[in-house]
Design a protein around this motif. Structure first.
Motif, PDB file in Angstrom:
ATOM      1  N   ASP A   1       0.864  -1.184   0.000  1.00 45.23           N
ATOM      2  CA  ASP A   1       0.000   0.000   0.000  1.00 45.23           C
ATOM      3  C   ASP A   1       0.900   1.233   0.000  1.00 45.23           C
ATOM      4  O   ASP A   1       2.124   1.113   0.014  1.00 45.23           O
ATOM      5  CB  ASP A   1      -0.906   0.005   1.236  1.00 45.23           C
TER       6      ASP A   1
ATOM      7  N   SER B   1      -3.297   2.181  10.857  1.00 49.90           N
ATOM      8  CA  SER B   1      -4.188   1.176  10.279  1.00 49.90           C
ATOM      9  C   SER B   1      -3.490   0.405   9.161  1.00 49.90           C
ATOM     10  O   SER B   1      -3.550  -0.835   9.112  1.00 49.90           O
ATOM     11  CB  SER B   1      -5.453   1.848   9.741  1.00 49.90           C
ATOM     12  N   VAL B   2      -2.802   1.122   8.273  1.00 49.02           N
ATOM     13  CA  VAL B   2      -2.120   0.470   7.149  1.00 49.02           C
ATOM     14  C   VAL B   2      -0.988  -0.421   7.656  1.00 49.02           C
ATOM     15  O   VAL B   2      -0.800  -1.544   7.177  1.00 49.02           O
ATOM     16  CB  VAL B   2      -1.581   1.525   6.156  1.00 49.02           C
TER      17      VAL B   2
ATOM     18  N   LYS C   1      -0.730  -1.908  10.598  1.00 48.42           N
ATOM     19  CA  LYS C   1      -1.298  -3.101  11.244  1.00 48.42           C
ATOM     20  C   LYS C   1      -1.758  -4.131  10.212  1.00 48.42           C
ATOM     21  O   LYS C   1      -1.550  -5.338  10.372  1.00 48.42           O
ATOM     22  CB  LYS C   1      -2.467  -2.693  12.151  1.00 48.42           C
ATOM     23  N   GLN C   2      -2.389  -3.657   9.138  1.00 51.07           N
ATOM     24  CA  GLN C   2      -2.797  -4.572   8.067  1.00 51.07           C
ATOM     25  C   GLN C   2      -1.581  -5.225   7.423  1.00 51.07           C
ATOM     26  O   GLN C   2      -1.603  -6.413   7.084  1.00 51.07           O
ATOM     27  CB  GLN C   2      -3.590  -3.809   7.015  1.00 51.07           C
TER      28      GLN C   2
ATOM     29  N   ASP D   1      -0.275  -8.057   9.594  1.00 52.43           N
ATOM     30  CA  ASP D   1      -1.091  -9.258   9.378  1.00 52.43           C
ATOM     31  C   ASP D   1      -0.659  -9.970   8.103  1.00 52.43           C
ATOM     32  O   ASP D   1      -0.533 -11.198   8.066  1.00 52.43           O
ATOM     33  CB  ASP D   1      -2.578  -8.892   9.268  1.00 52.43           C
ATOM     34  N   LYS D   2      -0.444  -9.207   7.043  1.00 50.89           N
ATOM     35  CA  LYS D   2      -0.005  -9.766   5.766  1.00 50.89           C
ATOM     36  C   LYS D   2       1.344 -10.461   5.915  1.00 50.89           C
ATOM     37  O   LYS D   2       1.559 -11.568   5.399  1.00 50.89           O
ATOM     38  CB  LYS D   2       0.085  -8.646   4.737  1.00 50.89           C
TER      39      LYS D   2
ATOM     40  N   ASP E   1      -8.689 -16.146   3.973  1.00 46.67           N
ATOM     41  CA  ASP E   1      -8.743 -15.217   5.092  1.00 46.67           C
ATOM     42  C   ASP E   1     -10.140 -14.620   5.271  1.00 46.67           C
ATOM     43  O   ASP E   1     -10.318 -13.421   5.299  1.00 46.67           O
ATOM     44  CB  ASP E   1      -7.719 -14.094   4.869  1.00 46.67           C
TER      45      ASP E   1
ATOM     46  N   LYS F   1      -2.942 -11.583  15.746  1.00 46.86           N
ATOM     47  CA  LYS F   1      -2.668 -10.148  15.616  1.00 46.86           C
ATOM     48  C   LYS F   1      -1.943  -9.600  16.834  1.00 46.86           C
ATOM     49  O   LYS F   1      -1.020  -8.779  16.699  1.00 46.86           O
ATOM     50  CB  LYS F   1      -3.996  -9.410  15.418  1.00 46.86           C
TER      51      LYS F   1
END
Length: 447
Positions: free
Chosen positions: A107, A120-121, A123-124, A127-128, A144, A338
């Motif tokens: 991103d 937010s980005v 944290k995502q 996860d990835k 997922d 997470k």
């Protein structure tokens, strides 16, 4: 506040950027590294297990074409394939960032960033990275998302799998929090376009003043701050899929332009006369009754028929009784990963409350409550107190919609009071978007 067990590397030649990012990120993640010289990235990656890299695109004074950033991106992906890269770029350099997405970046964020957006980005991206690590260790990864065993949800996903193989436009209907984004992404991944961009646009959050420039792009000089040519979200989805969420919120005077793009398959940026060809699959979603909106003259009938070649309805969680507990268990596993927690379970009373709760916010509300519980629980089991669900319980099927509306109104008023009328916090706790919460405030005349 418990930190994420993750290592983040920030690469930028500006010391103030490195300082500001470290101050922000160290509150939320265990290990933060910074580099002001990108040449040192090889050594750092070889000595440390980095989950996410925040990578600036430009390092030479007087050059802003992003070439160095794209080169570093490829080098990082070669050295450490499981590391997820987020690009940092200045406003107006979105085209270069899009090129980076095609080259493997996860991103991008615009500088100066909004703290909540950046967190937010990241944290995502963590996860990835975790999923990539599991793949490299030969651990089987399931899709997922959670489908479930109820007939209503299996029917929806069966229909989605059939339409995914085509290029038909899809309209997804359902209440907020029922998983419309997840279903749209699933359709993309099952399609022939899966290796091309999937672009999500929340139309409900777009101010009408920036709607056209955000969606269709603009030419340099088209308006005061238009300093460079910039593609719109639809153009970014070229050869892939664009997901237009909350399509019912598009102002009537802009619906005709959207219709024209769908019909002609070309887009013209603001301030330009050049028509650019489009090869994009369109998926839309709304929680509104579009047929009624058409009847009320709030939504164009011709646009309605253009976007719903195939219509898929996602059921609310309250009608998926048999899926509540398995879904809660799935989300618990997700949150344990997470937050780096192990061996957490629900106690018997917590499971009973999950089964009996109304879940007016649907899956989003359930996920929010479980995430909160994982953060708060002090032992290895989640209690009723950790879930904090005492304000709403489900009614019998025989109760009518008036009673459910009264329950929802009471819940909103209580949580608004708890959060001192803070709209953002209240929306998050209810599992709603800000736009959806504003509509409910208007619906129930809550001041």
């Amino acid at each position: 506040m418990k930190k994420f067990n993750a290592s983040i590397l920030v690469i930028d030649d500006q010391e103030d950027i490195l300082f500001a990012s470290k101050i922000l990120l160290k509150k939320h993640f265990e290990n933060i590294y910074t580099l002001n010289n990108p040449k040192n990235v090889v050594g750092l990656l070889s000595q440390n297990n980095i989950d996410v890299v925040l990578l600036d695109m430009n390092y030479r004074i007087g050059f802003d074409d992003g070439r160095e950033g794209l080169y570093l991106l490829k080098e990082i992906k070669t050295l450490s394939p499981k590391t997820v890269v987020i690009l940092m770029t200045a406003f107006g350099k979105v085209e270069t960032a899009v090129e980076g997405l095609k080259a493997g970046a996860f991103d991008y964020v615009l500088k100066p960033w909004e703290n909540e957006k950046l967190l937010s980005v990241v944290k995502q991206a963590v996860d990835k990275s975790r999923k990539e690590q599991k793949k490299s260790n030969n651990i089987e990864i399931v899709d997922d998302f959670f489908v479930g065993n109820s007939e209503v949800i299996k029917k929806a996903y069966s229909l989605a799998d059939k339409v995914a193989k085509t290029d038909a436009n899809v309209l997804i209907l359902g209440e907020n929090g029922t998983g419309k984004f997840v279903l749209s992404h699933h359709i993309h991944l099952q399609s022939e376009r899966k290796n091309s961009p999937f672009i999500h646009v929340d139309l409900g959050s777009l101010n009408s003043n920036i709607f056209e420039s955000e969606l269709f792009g603009y030419a340099k000089g088209a308006f005061t701050d238009a300093k460079v040519d910039t593609p719109g979200r639809i153009e970014m989805a070229q050869n892939g899929t664009i997901f237009l969420d909350e399509i019912g919120n598009v102002p009537l005077h802009l619906q005709s332009k959207l219709l024209q793009i769908i019909q002609t398959k070309v887009v013209t940026r603001l301030g330009e006369s050049k028509a650019r060809p489009l090869n994009v699959r369109i998926i839309t979603a709304t929680n509104l009754n579009l047929k009624q909106e058409v009847t009320d003259k709030n939504f164009r009938e011709d646009l309605y028929y253009r976007i719903n070649t195939m219509e898929i309805v996602l059921p609310p969680l309250r009608s998926r009784i048999e899926d509540k507990i398995p879904l809660a268990q799935y989300l618990l596993q997700k949150m344990m990963t997470k937050y780096g927690r192990d061996e957490i379970t629900f106690d018997e009373k917590a499971l009973e409350q999950i089964a009996n709760h109304a879940w007016n916010g649907n899956i989003r509300e359930l996920e929010n409550r479980i995430e909160r519980a994982v953060i708060l629980c002090e032992n290895n089991y989640i209690t009723v107190s950790d879930l904090d669900l005492e304000q709403i319980t489900i009614y019998e099927e025989s109760q009518d919609d008036i009673q459910l509306s009264a329950v929802e109104k009471t819940a909103i008023e209580k949580i608004l009071l708890k959060n001192n009328n803070n709209i953002s916090k209240t929306a998050e706790e209810l599992g709603l978007s800000r736009g959806a919460l504003y509509r409910r405030l208007e619906k129930y005349n809550i001041k």
